[in-house]
Design an enzyme around this catalytic site. Structure first.
Site, PDB file in Angstrom:
ATOM      1  CE  LYS A   1      -0.828  -5.663   2.306  1.00 40.77           C
ATOM      2  NZ  LYS A   1       0.136  -4.711   1.725  1.00 40.77           N
TER       3      LYS A   1
ATOM      4  CB  SER B   1      -2.253  -3.924  -1.198  1.00 39.89           C
ATOM      5  OG  SER B   1      -1.514  -3.073  -0.348  1.00 39.89           O
TER       6      SER B   1
END
Length: 206
Positions: free
Chosen positions: A160, A123
């Protein structure tokens, strides 16, 4: 003991594990095979560097002529902890989460790293954080918009990019295949575990 590069730390850990598992150190060829070196000579150069730093003694004339120094044996559980699977509700640095320790100088990162986390998934691939990498993390409890964080959302740990708007936090991936994670702080739990301060990939700095 002088600070080690990530590659040197990786080789030292391999030697320790081999001794623990088999009772003897690996050969140069085994080190080369496991770490993807083109030849045993490359492994030999790294072993010489470890010897100069006081981590091992090299005994000539034998393929397994590697001995850990007393200093290394005494500090096996020092250095940066590599965090594995994190149990729900437990502190991320709880001893049961530590897979092993890497003899890497924390001050080589800025700010200094407190632990390493093995990256899972792709990701964050667009900024060079890839699956299997070791992410160096500086322990903090708060983050600013735009920083790459290690966050725990309802006991799931994720890496993230952080963005907060009012009472809502968005955790953005760096991969167009992933949608942002929306966290409403009104009813969801969010804990910032740290800031990403560097990456170790296959024992090399990025």
């Amino acid at each position: 003991m002088r600070p080690l590069t990530p590659r040197q730390a990786e080789i030292l850990e391999l030697i320790k594990r081999n001794i623990a598992d088999t009772g003897m150190p690996p050969t140069r060829a085994e080190i080369a095979t496991r770490l993807g070196f083109k030849s045993a000579n490359a492994a030999e150069e790294h072993l010489k560097a470890l010897a100069k730093k006081g981590c091992i003694e090299i005994m000539p004339g034998t393929s397994r002529g590697i001995r850990l120094t007393a200093e290394v044996e005494e500090v096996t559980e020092t250095g940066l902890p590599l965090i594995g699977q994190v149990a729900a509700g437990e502190p991320i640095l709880a001893q049961e989460h530590v897979e092993q320790y890497y003899q890497v100088d924390p001050s080589m990162f800025h700010p200094a790293a407190d632990f390493l986390l093995r990256v899972k998934g792709d990701s964050m691939k667009n900024i060079g954080i890839l699956e299997g990498d070791l992410l160096a993390v500086h322990k903090v409890q708060q983050a600013r918009n735009g920083q790459v964080v290690v966050a725990r959302v309802d006991d799931d740990v994720t890496v993230k990019r952080f963005e907060k708007k009012g009472n809502v936090v968005y955790l953005h991936a760096e991969n167009e295949d992933y949608s942002p994670i929306k966290v409403d702080l009104g009813y969801q739990s969010l804990t910032i575990e740290g800031l990403a301060v560097g990456v170790i990939r296959n024992g090399d700095w990025l």
